[in-house]
Design a protein around this motif. Sequence first.
Motif, PDB file in Angstrom:
ATOM      1  N   ASP A  79       0.824  -1.212   0.000  1.00  0.00           N
ATOM      2  CA  ASP A  79       0.000   0.000   0.000  1.00  0.00           C
ATOM      3  C   ASP A  79       0.857   1.261   0.000  1.00  0.00           C
ATOM      4  OD1 ASP A  79      -2.315  -1.481  -0.012  1.00  0.00           O
ATOM      5  OD2 ASP A  79      -2.561  -1.449   2.168  1.00  0.00           O
ATOM      6  N   ASN A  80       2.090   1.148   0.442  1.00  0.00           N
ATOM      7  CA  ASN A  80       2.984   2.322   0.526  1.00  0.00           C
ATOM      8  C   ASN A  80       4.242   2.115  -0.315  1.00  0.00           C
ATOM      9  OD1 ASN A  80       1.371   3.648   2.645  1.00  0.00           O
ATOM     10  ND2 ASN A  80       2.043   1.928   3.911  1.00  0.00           N
ATOM     11  N   ASN A  81       4.075   1.470  -1.438  1.00  0.00           N
ATOM     12  CA  ASN A  81       5.226   1.038  -2.236  1.00  0.00           C
ATOM     13  C   ASN A  81       4.947   1.331  -3.704  1.00  0.00           C
ATOM     14  OD1 ASN A  81       7.350  -0.342  -3.425  1.00  0.00           O
ATOM     15  ND2 ASN A  81       7.118  -2.166  -2.171  1.00  0.00           N
ATOM     16  N   GLU A  82       5.906   1.953  -4.382  1.00  0.00           N
ATOM     17  CA  GLU A  82       5.737   2.246  -5.811  1.00  0.00           C
ATOM     18  C   GLU A  82       5.769   0.980  -6.668  1.00  0.00           C
ATOM     19  OE1 GLU A  82       7.516   6.180  -7.410  1.00  0.00           O
ATOM     20  OE2 GLU A  82       8.962   5.428  -5.925  1.00  0.00           O
ATOM     21  N   PHE A  83       6.340  -0.095  -6.128  1.00  0.00           N
ATOM     22  CA  PHE A  83       6.505  -1.317  -6.889  1.00  0.00           C
ATOM     23  C   PHE A  83       5.233  -2.162  -6.818  1.00  0.00           C
ATOM     24  CE2 PHE A  83      10.784   0.040  -6.739  1.00  0.00           C
ATOM     25  CZ  PHE A  83      11.517  -0.682  -7.662  1.00  0.00           C
ATOM     26  N   ILE A  84       4.786  -2.634  -7.977  1.00  0.00           N
ATOM     27  CA  ILE A  84       3.660  -3.562  -8.051  1.00  0.00           C
ATOM     28  C   ILE A  84       4.179  -4.979  -7.814  1.00  0.00           C
ATOM     29  CG2 ILE A  84       1.899  -4.558  -9.571  1.00  0.00           C
ATOM     30  CD1 ILE A  84       1.290  -1.709  -8.637  1.00  0.00           C
ATOM     31  N   TYR A  85       3.474  -5.740  -6.999  1.00  0.00           N
ATOM     32  CA  TYR A  85       3.862  -7.130  -6.733  1.00  0.00           C
ATOM     33  C   TYR A  85       3.530  -7.974  -7.965  1.00  0.00           C
ATOM     34  CZ  TYR A  85       4.366 -11.563  -4.232  1.00  0.00           C
ATOM     35  OH  TYR A  85       4.771 -12.815  -3.830  1.00  0.00           O
ATOM     36  N   GLY A  86       4.563  -8.585  -8.547  1.00  0.00           N
ATOM     37  CA  GLY A  86       4.441  -9.173  -9.879  1.00  0.00           C
ATOM     38  C   GLY A  86       4.056 -10.632  -9.929  1.00  0.00           C
ATOM     39  N   LEU A  87       2.962 -11.000  -9.273  1.00  0.00           N
ATOM     40  CA  LEU A  87       2.409 -12.345  -9.443  1.00  0.00           C
ATOM     41  C   LEU A  87       1.245 -12.216 -10.422  1.00  0.00           C
ATOM     42  CD1 LEU A  87       2.749 -15.272  -8.436  1.00  0.00           C
ATOM     43  CD2 LEU A  87       0.999 -14.787  -6.709  1.00  0.00           C
ATOM     44  N   PRO A  88       1.448 -12.551 -11.702  1.00  0.00           N
ATOM     45  CA  PRO A  88       0.431 -12.276 -12.732  1.00  0.00           C
ATOM     46  C   PRO A  88      -0.917 -12.909 -12.444  1.00  0.00           C
ATOM     47  CG  PRO A  88       2.525 -12.834 -13.756  1.00  0.00           C
ATOM     48  CD  PRO A  88       2.679 -13.122 -12.280  1.00  0.00           C
ATOM     49  N   GLU A  89      -0.923 -14.042 -11.780  1.00  0.00           N
ATOM     50  CA  GLU A  89      -2.175 -14.739 -11.506  1.00  0.00           C
ATOM     51  C   GLU A  89      -3.047 -13.997 -10.492  1.00  0.00           C
ATOM     52  OE1 GLU A  89       0.678 -17.323 -13.439  1.00  0.00           O
ATOM     53  OE2 GLU A  89       0.849 -16.119 -11.619  1.00  0.00           O
ATOM     54  N   VAL A  90      -2.493 -12.962  -9.860  1.00  0.00           N
ATOM     55  CA  VAL A  90      -3.249 -12.096  -8.949  1.00  0.00           C
ATOM     56  C   VAL A  90      -3.344 -10.666  -9.493  1.00  0.00           C
ATOM     57  CG1 VAL A  90      -3.236 -10.991  -6.668  1.00  0.00           C
ATOM     58  CG2 VAL A  90      -2.702 -13.402  -6.867  1.00  0.00           C
ATOM     59  N   ASN A  91      -2.225 -10.154  -9.975  1.00  0.00           N
ATOM     60  CA  ASN A  91      -2.116  -8.723 -10.260  1.00  0.00           C
ATOM     61  C   ASN A  91      -1.955  -8.380 -11.736  1.00  0.00           C
ATOM     62  OD1 ASN A  91      -2.413  -7.727  -7.659  1.00  0.00           O
ATOM     63  ND2 ASN A  91      -0.233  -7.897  -7.184  1.00  0.00           N
ATOM     64  N   ARG A  92      -2.410  -9.233 -12.625  1.00  0.00           N
ATOM     65  CA  ARG A  92      -2.237  -8.964 -14.053  1.00  0.00           C
ATOM     66  C   ARG A  92      -2.703  -7.555 -14.448  1.00  0.00           C
ATOM     67  NH1 ARG A  92      -5.441 -12.937 -17.441  1.00  0.00           N
ATOM     68  NH2 ARG A  92      -3.672 -14.364 -17.565  1.00  0.00           N
TER      69      ARG A  92
END
Length: 321
Positions: free
Chosen positions: A105-118
Amino acid sequence: MIKAGIVGGAGYTAGELIRILLRHPSADIVWIHSSSNAGNDVSDVHADLVGECELTFTDQMNFETVDVIFLCMGHGKSALFMEEHRLPNHLKVIDLSNDFRLNRDNNEFIYGLPEVNRPKIRGCRYLANPGCFATSIQLALLPLAASHLLDEIHVHAITGSTGAGQAPSATTHFSWRNGNVSVYKAFGHQHLSEMNETMRELMPGFDKAFNFVPLRGNFTRGILASVYLDCKLEEAEAMDLYQRFYSTHPFVTISKKPVDVKQVVNTNKCLLHIKKHGSKLHMVSVIDNLTKGASGQAVQNMNLMFGLDESEGLQLKPVAF
């Protein structure tokens, strides 16, 4: 063509990344950074690339010449890199370390698990590639978490020696590792935090124990995760849930037969086998820790970030034997 630079090019994940990008139809490697190997041929370090790669390592990083950089450094070094460098606005960053996977929530980086965050990955600028254990285990749990069906989680998972990185240590030495299996970081592995964060994003309020016992295996690459929990679903209902959840995700397959590591080594695939035993639902998840667990997933994320088909350049051949 996507122009790529690699920072920290001498390790296992960088080597795997180079192998994939060399054959990617829409990407070119412009430079590979390594301060300790500057001026040396890349194939001097990654010997399997003799005749495949004519690039030399450099100690220079010209960010204006590339569209994306992959950070393949040790944990803690990526955060320092981002503090020390002013990056041009056009440049995308894919970090393969642990530095930006948490506090989403406080991070510029997107968490890259495509099966969740595509959807979030498409078009993002900064991406944190998941951990290898975290990828395998989370893929076994996502459909249950999304349906709010999680209970106390139990995991035993075994990884190959490449999961420890290229720098030698007592527990990666051949004479110790060969013919041997051992437990390490029981109930305290660093990937627990990112897994718990994902589970709570999908199932708010999840507060049950997440019990994780990692093991070192006497093989070089691959992860097998054995995951089980209490679940009210019947086996057929669970199979249907998993098949529906992963129906649009090209690298996850639900297998009706038991799965093993050799089926996925050298690929970006995850195979899942699901079985009900009394009140317990048991999931076995297998991936290659260097591809779906690291560099293959990083390229999958690159594809999404640049609007390509996420499987482009990742139709890799399993070894089978």
